[in-house]
Design a protein around this motif. Structure first.
Motif, PDB file in Angstrom:
ATOM      1  N   GLU A 116       0.852  -1.215   0.178  1.00 14.34           N
ATOM      2  CA  GLU A 116      -0.013  -0.061  -0.162  1.00 14.34           C
ATOM      3  C   GLU A 116       0.803   1.230   0.011  1.00 14.34           C
ATOM      4  OE1 GLU A 116      -3.498   1.658   2.970  1.00 14.34           O
ATOM      5  OE2 GLU A 116      -3.336  -0.644   2.693  1.00 14.34           O
ATOM      6  N   GLU A 117       1.815   1.401   0.729  1.00 11.03           N
ATOM      7  CA  GLU A 117       2.862   2.427   0.737  1.00 11.03           C
ATOM      8  C   GLU A 117       3.481   2.701  -0.617  1.00 11.03           C
ATOM      9  OE1 GLU A 117       6.826   3.727   3.070  1.00 11.03           O
ATOM     10  OE2 GLU A 117       5.462   2.124   4.197  1.00 11.03           O
ATOM     11  N   LYS A 118       4.178   1.576  -1.283  1.00 14.42           N
ATOM     12  CA  LYS A 118       4.829   1.864  -2.657  1.00 14.42           C
ATOM     13  C   LYS A 118       3.562   2.303  -3.600  1.00 14.42           C
ATOM     14  CE  LYS A 118       7.935   0.798  -5.366  1.00 14.42           C
ATOM     15  NZ  LYS A 118       9.226   1.855  -5.421  1.00 14.42           N
ATOM     16  N   LEU A 119       2.539   1.711  -3.457  1.00 12.61           N
ATOM     17  CA  LEU A 119       1.610   2.090  -4.429  1.00 12.61           C
ATOM     18  C   LEU A 119       1.104   3.745  -4.238  1.00 12.61           C
ATOM     19  CD1 LEU A 119      -0.931  -0.736  -4.506  1.00 12.61           C
ATOM     20  CD2 LEU A 119       0.438   0.192  -6.463  1.00 12.61           C
ATOM     21  N   ARG A 120       1.150   4.206  -3.025  1.00 12.09           N
ATOM     22  CA  ARG A 120       0.734   5.485  -2.662  1.00 12.09           C
ATOM     23  C   ARG A 120       1.909   6.219  -3.018  1.00 12.09           C
ATOM     24  NH1 ARG A 120      -2.516   5.236   2.935  1.00 12.09           N
ATOM     25  NH2 ARG A 120      -4.333   4.496   2.012  1.00 12.09           N
TER      26      ARG A 120
END
Length: 193
Positions: A116-120
């Motif tokens: 989720e952090e990488k996609l954000r």
């Protein structure tokens, strides 16, 4: 400087040849003339060939031996979007491993925080890049491709999908192989919406 009679003038190599009768027989020069024009032409052709074969578009999906894609009948071509790869061992995005499948099975959370952090971060980079553009032609649409092994548990796929949706990627496509009919061409990578 000697005065020469007008007429055909031969190149340096031909002036001293036996055929034209101007050469000194038995003497060979130590330096050979290099013909630059054909050499440059050859390199131009090689460069054009390489540009044509290795264009900047690149491959949309990276096929690995760890991931065997499922087959589907109703498919469309895959477009260039971020690719989340789910193999039997790990979950990765853009070549960066964000989780091990054996650890994800044990956890009871519905999301995968690292994914989720990488996609954000990728969404923020996209928005920052296109912030200066005029109009909404380059607006963020939230498309993501999931390339998962056909034998991965649905609970892992569900967690990947939830993490993508939580990060703002709501248009999820699954990479599949097009199911071929008898005598049809071999399967190709495609997306099922």
């Amino acid at each position: 400087m000697a005065i020469k009679v007008p007429g055909k003038r031969y190149g340096k190599r031909l002036q001293h040849s036996k055929v034209f009768g101007h050469g000194v027989h038995g003497k060979h020069g130590g330096n050979a003339d290099v013909l630059i024009t054909p050499l440059v032409d050859m390199f131009v052709i090689i460069v054009l060939f390489l540009i044509a074969n290795f264009s900047a578009t690149g491959e949309v999906l990276m096929m690995t031996k760890d991931i065997q894609l499922p087959e589907a009948v109703n498919v469309k071509e895959v477009e260039m979007h971020p690719v989340v790869m789910v193999s039997g061992d790990q979950v990765s995005i853009s070549g960066n491993v964000v989780g091990q499948v054996q650890d994800l099975v044990k956890e009871e959370y519905l999301n995968i925080p690292a994914l989720e952090e990488k996609l954000r971060d990728m969404k923020k980079q996209f928005e920052d890049l296109h912030a200066m553009a005029e109009g909404n032609t380059n607006a963020f649409k939230g498309d993501v491709n999931i390339q998962a092994h056909k034998d991965v548990e649905f609970s892992i796929i569900k967690r990947v999908m939830f993490s993508c949706a939580s990060a703002g990627y709501n248009n999820i496509n699954f990479a599949t192989l097009q199911k071929g009919e008898a005598g049809a061409e071999p399967p190709t990578a495609a997306a099922t919406p």
